[in-house]
Design a protein around this motif. Sequence first.
Motif, PDB file in Angstrom:
ATOM      1  N   GLY A 218       0.800  -1.215   0.000  1.00 62.71           N
ATOM      2  CA  GLY A 218       0.000   0.000   0.000  1.00 62.71           C
ATOM      3  C   GLY A 218       0.832   1.264   0.000  1.00 62.71           C
ATOM      4  N   LEU A 219       1.914   1.276   0.784  1.00 62.10           N
ATOM      5  CA  LEU A 219       2.746   2.483   0.876  1.00 62.10           C
ATOM      6  C   LEU A 219       3.543   2.713  -0.406  1.00 62.10           C
ATOM      7  CD1 LEU A 219       4.069   2.238   4.551  1.00 62.10           C
ATOM      8  CD2 LEU A 219       2.081   3.483   3.694  1.00 62.10           C
ATOM      9  N   SER A 220       4.086   1.639  -0.978  1.00 61.14           N
ATOM     10  CA  SER A 220       4.878   1.810  -2.208  1.00 61.14           C
ATOM     11  C   SER A 220       4.009   2.357  -3.333  1.00 61.14           C
ATOM     12  CB  SER A 220       5.529   0.487  -2.621  1.00 61.14           C
ATOM     13  OG  SER A 220       4.556  -0.501  -2.909  1.00 61.14           O
ATOM     14  N   LEU A 221       2.792   1.848  -3.444  1.00 56.94           N
ATOM     15  CA  LEU A 221       1.915   2.319  -4.511  1.00 56.94           C
ATOM     16  C   LEU A 221       1.464   3.755  -4.267  1.00 56.94           C
ATOM     17  CD1 LEU A 221       0.386   1.901  -7.101  1.00 56.94           C
ATOM     18  CD2 LEU A 221      -1.462   0.847  -5.789  1.00 56.94           C
ATOM     19  N   GLN A 222       1.133   4.089  -3.023  1.00 55.56           N
ATOM     20  CA  GLN A 222       0.728   5.466  -2.772  1.00 55.56           C
ATOM     21  C   GLN A 222       1.872   6.442  -3.039  1.00 55.56           C
ATOM     22  OE1 GLN A 222      -1.426   8.442   0.452  1.00 55.56           O
ATOM     23  NE2 GLN A 222      -1.305   6.276   0.922  1.00 55.56           N
ATOM     24  N   PRO A 277      14.855  -6.879  11.365  1.00 54.49           N
ATOM     25  CA  PRO A 277      13.850  -7.391  12.311  1.00 54.49           C
ATOM     26  C   PRO A 277      12.484  -6.764  12.042  1.00 54.49           C
ATOM     27  CG  PRO A 277      15.865  -6.701  13.443  1.00 54.49           C
ATOM     28  CD  PRO A 277      15.957  -6.187  12.046  1.00 54.49           C
ATOM     29  N   LYS A 278      11.441  -7.510  12.316  1.00 55.90           N
ATOM     30  CA  LYS A 278      10.090  -7.091  11.962  1.00 55.90           C
ATOM     31  C   LYS A 278       9.702  -5.748  12.579  1.00 55.90           C
ATOM     32  CE  LYS A 278       7.614  -9.461  15.746  1.00 55.90           C
ATOM     33  NZ  LYS A 278       6.911  -8.303  16.335  1.00 55.90           N
ATOM     34  N   ASP A 279      10.050  -5.518  13.839  1.00 57.46           N
ATOM     35  CA  ASP A 279       9.651  -4.275  14.497  1.00 57.46           C
ATOM     36  C   ASP A 279      10.431  -3.087  13.949  1.00 57.46           C
ATOM     37  OD1 ASP A 279       7.748  -5.268  16.702  1.00 57.46           O
ATOM     38  OD2 ASP A 279       9.491  -6.563  16.934  1.00 57.46           O
ATOM     39  N   LYS A 280      11.667  -3.321  13.558  1.00 56.75           N
ATOM     40  CA  LYS A 280      12.470  -2.266  12.947  1.00 56.75           C
ATOM     41  C   LYS A 280      11.888  -1.885  11.585  1.00 56.75           C
ATOM     42  CE  LYS A 280      17.360  -1.160  12.066  1.00 56.75           C
ATOM     43  NZ  LYS A 280      17.517  -0.151  13.136  1.00 56.75           N
ATOM     44  N   LEU A 281      11.458  -2.895  10.821  1.00 56.15           N
ATOM     45  CA  LEU A 281      10.812  -2.630   9.544  1.00 56.15           C
ATOM     46  C   LEU A 281       9.503  -1.880   9.754  1.00 56.15           C
ATOM     47  CD1 LEU A 281      10.542  -2.947   6.483  1.00 56.15           C
ATOM     48  CD2 LEU A 281       9.461  -5.175   6.896  1.00 56.15           C
ATOM     49  N   ALA A 282       8.725  -2.279  10.762  1.00 57.11           N
ATOM     50  CA  ALA A 282       7.456  -1.609  11.046  1.00 57.11           C
ATOM     51  C   ALA A 282       7.680  -0.129  11.335  1.00 57.11           C
ATOM     52  CB  ALA A 282       6.769  -2.284  12.229  1.00 57.11           C
ATOM     53  N   LEU A 285       8.535   1.734   8.094  1.00 56.77           N
ATOM     54  CA  LEU A 285       7.375   1.982   7.247  1.00 56.77           C
ATOM     55  C   LEU A 285       6.555   3.157   7.771  1.00 56.77           C
ATOM     56  CD1 LEU A 285       6.198  -1.677   6.473  1.00 56.77           C
ATOM     57  CD2 LEU A 285       7.460  -0.119   4.980  1.00 56.77           C
ATOM     58  N   LYS A 286       6.445   3.261   9.080  1.00 59.11           N
ATOM     59  CA  LYS A 286       5.717   4.393   9.662  1.00 59.11           C
ATOM     60  C   LYS A 286       6.431   5.705   9.347  1.00 59.11           C
ATOM     61  CE  LYS A 286       3.712   6.071  13.999  1.00 59.11           C
ATOM     62  NZ  LYS A 286       3.551   5.804  15.458  1.00 59.11           N
ATOM     63  N   SER A 287       7.751   5.715   9.490  1.00 58.82           N
ATOM     64  CA  SER A 287       8.528   6.923   9.168  1.00 58.82           C
ATOM     65  C   SER A 287       8.462   7.229   7.674  1.00 58.82           C
ATOM     66  CB  SER A 287       9.991   6.725   9.595  1.00 58.82           C
ATOM     67  OG  SER A 287      10.088   6.519  10.984  1.00 58.82           O
ATOM     68  N   TYR A 288       8.484   6.191   6.861  1.00 60.66           N
ATOM     69  CA  TYR A 288       8.408   6.342   5.408  1.00 60.66           C
ATOM     70  C   TYR A 288       7.134   7.086   5.018  1.00 60.66           C
ATOM     71  CZ  TYR A 288       8.267   4.753   0.486  1.00 60.66           C
ATOM     72  OH  TYR A 288       8.202   4.678  -0.896  1.00 60.66           O
ATOM     73  N   ALA A 289       6.010   6.667   5.597  1.00 54.53           N
ATOM     74  CA  ALA A 289       4.733   7.311   5.275  1.00 54.53           C
ATOM     75  C   ALA A 289       4.734   8.779   5.693  1.00 54.53           C
ATOM     76  CB  ALA A 289       3.598   6.568   5.968  1.00 54.53           C
ATOM     77  N   GLU A 293       4.801  12.018   3.094  1.00 53.95           N
ATOM     78  CA  GLU A 293       3.508  12.701   3.229  1.00 53.95           C
ATOM     79  C   GLU A 293       2.387  11.878   2.596  1.00 53.95           C
ATOM     80  OE1 GLU A 293       3.777  16.775   1.874  1.00 53.95           O
ATOM     81  OE2 GLU A 293       5.804  16.980   2.663  1.00 53.95           O
ATOM     82  N   LEU A 294       2.344  10.616   2.977  1.00 54.90           N
ATOM     83  CA  LEU A 294       1.312   9.718   2.473  1.00 54.90           C
ATOM     84  C   LEU A 294       0.074   9.798   3.371  1.00 54.90           C
ATOM     85  CD1 LEU A 294       3.520   6.614   1.583  1.00 54.90           C
ATOM     86  CD2 LEU A 294       2.999   8.633   0.193  1.00 54.90           C
ATOM     87  N   ASN A 295      -1.084   9.633   2.775  1.00 52.23           N
ATOM     88  CA  ASN A 295      -2.341   9.743   3.501  1.00 52.23           C
ATOM     89  C   ASN A 295      -2.815   8.358   3.915  1.00 52.23           C
ATOM     90  OD1 ASN A 295      -2.325  12.545   2.746  1.00 52.23           O
ATOM     91  ND2 ASN A 295      -3.150  11.939   0.757  1.00 52.23           N
ATOM     92  N   VAL A 296      -2.668   8.051   5.192  1.00 52.21           N
ATOM     93  CA  VAL A 296      -3.059   6.740   5.702  1.00 52.21           C
ATOM     94  C   VAL A 296      -3.983   6.933   6.903  1.00 52.21           C
ATOM     95  CG1 VAL A 296      -2.286   4.545   6.652  1.00 52.21           C
ATOM     96  CG2 VAL A 296      -0.865   5.734   4.976  1.00 52.21           C
ATOM     97  N   TRP A 297      -5.188   6.403   6.789  1.00 56.47           N
ATOM     98  CA  TRP A 297      -6.118   6.405   7.908  1.00 56.47           C
ATOM     99  C   TRP A 297      -6.074   5.036   8.581  1.00 56.47           C
ATOM    100  CZ3 TRP A 297     -11.343   8.897   5.917  1.00 56.47           C
ATOM    101  CH2 TRP A 297     -11.107  10.243   5.595  1.00 56.47           C
ATOM    102  N   ASN A 298      -5.511   5.000   9.766  1.00 56.59           N
ATOM    103  CA  ASN A 298      -5.507   3.763  10.539  1.00 56.59           C
ATOM    104  C   ASN A 298      -6.823   3.622  11.301  1.00 56.59           C
ATOM    105  OD1 ASN A 298      -2.236   4.451  10.559  1.00 56.59           O
ATOM    106  ND2 ASN A 298      -2.751   2.281  10.378  1.00 56.59           N
ATOM    107  N   SER A 299      -7.054   2.451  11.851  1.00 60.52           N
ATOM    108  CA  SER A 299      -8.300   2.143  12.569  1.00 60.52           C
ATOM    109  C   SER A 299      -9.514   2.479  11.702  1.00 60.52           C
ATOM    110  CB  SER A 299      -8.367   2.917  13.894  1.00 60.52           C
ATOM    111  OG  SER A 299      -7.263   2.612  14.713  1.00 60.52           O
TER     112      SER A 299
END
Length: 624
Positions: A218-222, A277-282, A285-289, A293-299
């Motif tokens: 989702g992030l790469s495409l946005q 590591p998975k948490d480092k990647l997570a 990805l949050k910093s990447y967005a 300036e990507l538009n992501v609505w969580n929850s």
Amino acid sequence: MATPESIPSSQRVVPGSVDIPIAQWPASTKDDAVDAPAVAAKVIDSLNESLLKKDHKAVADLFLENSYWRDHLGMSWDFRTMKGRDKIISFLDKGHHLVNVEIDMNYPFKHDGPKLATFRGDGSSPGIECYLRTGTKYGIGPGLIRLIQENGRWKIWTLYTCMNELHIHPEPFGSFRPKGVQHGLRVGRENWLDRRQAEFNFENRDPDVLIIGSGQAGLSLQARLKMLNVPTLAIDVNENIGDNWRKRYHQLVLHDAVWYDHMPYLHFPDFWPIFTPKDKLADFLKSYAEMLELNVWNSTSLEYSSWDEKKKQWVAVLKRKKQDGTTEVRVMHPKHIVQATGHSGKKNAPNFKGMEKFEGDVLCHSSEFRGAKKDAKGRKAVVIGACNSALDISHDFYENGYDVTIVQRSSTTVMSSKSLLDLLLWPLYYEGGPPVEEADLITWAKPSEVYKAVQADLNEIQDVRDKEILEGLNKAGFKTDRGPMNCGLWLKYLQRGGGYYIDVGASQLIIEGKVKVKHGFGISEILPRGVKLEDGTELEADEIVCATGYQNMRTATEAIFGEEVANKVPNVWGYDEEGETRVMWRKSGHPGLWLHGGNLAMCRYFSRLVAIQIKAQLEGLSEV
């Protein structure tokens, strides 16, 4: 006719897909005295001249009989591979939007142009290779040509053409970068934060594209769509970006290397570990967005959707839990929706007899497993399954003191992590390797049958390099295989989507008997304190983890959009008859619906091609 059950596990592919043949390597004689630039220029000039004249037979005559023309959007709005002269002629006769190809001595950076190259690892298929610039009616892109000398005449063995940039909207790099400020007098001026918040919340407007999922797909495409100025919103039911990785089992670390895993535009820094590591990647990805300036609505969930054929747009009802605790419902009308929920579908959660009577602590699917209990000496665990997740989880159990048994019903393709680095990723993705754009071009320019031939050769080498591990596993009762047509782990992933293990240590635990294996039998029932196998064997267990994989991505399509939409989408993944991946990154079968996924490298490369297709439809360049 063979049924899926009658086909050996090692040879199974996604239902409905094609187990494509292995390409034959062309015979050629090495000639160090040849003028590679002159030869390449002559062939390409002839190709362009024949294209201009629409002399498609002359075009085909420039190719070997056993040759390939692979195209990603450079000739049509699809991914195609034409094998042999007749199919090339047939395709061209139906019309195309390719204008010409040129030798490109500046992709991705300035270089010497056409060069002598060896196409097979053993040096038996030498030829000439050069990068191209693909010119089309609508845009440009990279390309790659490989020439083989046949009876004294140089001919095309493989040609790759691609369009990844539109004339009407180049990406905003260098001299095209935005100014970032509006100088002069502006009453009611808004600063960057004001504008960013309005953009993020889609105040008084709808996105053109709605993406479901905010992992790497989702992030790469946005990110790609943002560079094309396409208003895009991604939604995710998770509370935070990266939770799709953060919530997985405790010891998960990527098996792919950092040089292979870069995201578009913003690569991992040079000090990043080889394996993430998975948490480092997570967190990345949050910093990447945030940085892009990507538009992501969580929850946020998609509560309802329907396609309006007349207006060529969706009705999408979103339910969003905001940070202040309030909930809002928004009705939006995107023209495109992208399912970016991972390349798999629903989890394969088995319904074994007796599950409701289990008295142990844990009985779950691997996607729900959070990690072994600490200092659990004396506890017993059974892991049902024998691929990446199963062996990683078994490794975790053993390190924390458990008595562990793996239940392996069929065979597994195994490759050591070192062989993955030295054979699968080298010489394109490694420390000091070529720019990732160049590596990606070389990788995806190969027609799939040729790529399968490459992997067959590498699998022969890997079988020798990993001989001690493979023999030890089989001796311990853990059965291994060599993948479809003996083409190894990577082709098993591309054709089946699973069934393999990249060894990071669990193999040795099995070889030494520290992790036990029961092979060849499925589960008969779950007992109050364990598992009973089909052969009558009973295994004690305090914890049972079902590492039984996932269903086809299409099952997630049905869960999200309903049966009517899903019925128009074929099974995803595996190859079509031309060797192109089915459904993923292409028109899905339902208008306005796209499926995007795969590992980080695939998302990096194909996100640009998906974005180009969507932008072209929005601009009226191609049909919805």
